[in-house]
Write a protein that holds these residues in place. Sequence first.
Motif, PDB file in Angstrom:
ATOM      1  N   SER A  92     -33.042  15.408  30.883  1.00  0.00           N
ATOM      2  CA  SER A  92     -32.229  16.342  30.095  1.00  0.00           C
ATOM      3  C   SER A  92     -31.130  15.616  29.335  1.00  0.00           C
ATOM      4  O   SER A  92     -30.886  15.895  28.157  1.00  0.00           O
ATOM      5  CB  SER A  92     -31.598  17.405  31.002  1.00  0.00           C
ATOM      6  N   ARG A  93     -30.480  14.678  30.007  1.00  0.00           N
ATOM      7  CA  ARG A  93     -29.410  13.908  29.374  1.00  0.00           C
ATOM      8  C   ARG A  93     -29.961  13.090  28.203  1.00  0.00           C
ATOM      9  O   ARG A  93     -29.345  13.024  27.138  1.00  0.00           O
ATOM     10  CB  ARG A  93     -28.748  12.998  30.397  1.00  0.00           C
ATOM     11  N   ALA A  96     -30.636  15.405  25.277  1.00  0.00           N
ATOM     12  CA  ALA A  96     -29.406  15.945  24.699  1.00  0.00           C
ATOM     13  C   ALA A  96     -28.690  14.941  23.799  1.00  0.00           C
ATOM     14  O   ALA A  96     -27.949  15.339  22.896  1.00  0.00           O
ATOM     15  CB  ALA A  96     -28.472  16.403  25.814  1.00  0.00           C
ATOM     16  N   ALA A 103     -35.150  14.904  19.422  1.00  0.00           N
ATOM     17  CA  ALA A 103     -35.107  15.784  20.597  1.00  0.00           C
ATOM     18  C   ALA A 103     -36.341  16.678  20.637  1.00  0.00           C
ATOM     19  O   ALA A 103     -36.917  16.896  21.716  1.00  0.00           O
ATOM     20  CB  ALA A 103     -33.834  16.627  20.591  1.00  0.00           C
TER      21      ALA A 103
END
Length: 134
Positions: A92-93, A96, A103
């Motif tokens: 997720s990081r 992001a 993305a």
Amino acid sequence: MIWMTTEDLIDTVRRSLLENVAPAVEDPFARVQVIAAAHVMLELRQRLETGDPVVRDSAALNALLESWGEPRTASDPADPRAANRDARTAVSRAIAQQDDERASTMMAELARVEAAVAKEDMTWVCREAMATLE
């Protein structure tokens, strides 16, 4: 003393739950709980043979991170669920931190990995128990 292997013992308990106990239980909810318990026995047997599925899932996420050039997660191998949470957080990081186009590409790659993992994980689902949740 029991002279059965662990796998045989689990199989025997599972078979007894399905063939003897479940048919004797009249309450539909209780019967499903017996079936779910039998399914847990099957999962335990499969884990003895192939290991905890969350370890496989974490490996797939770490391979994805590696393909993106992101650092793999470094978690305590004695706690596979913590390692899985750490891998998911790292994925997720990584997503992001990207621009929208990159993305989107990473999300599509993650979706492919998650679909493959979910397909494998369906072997662990007790459909009878899931039906009672609807």
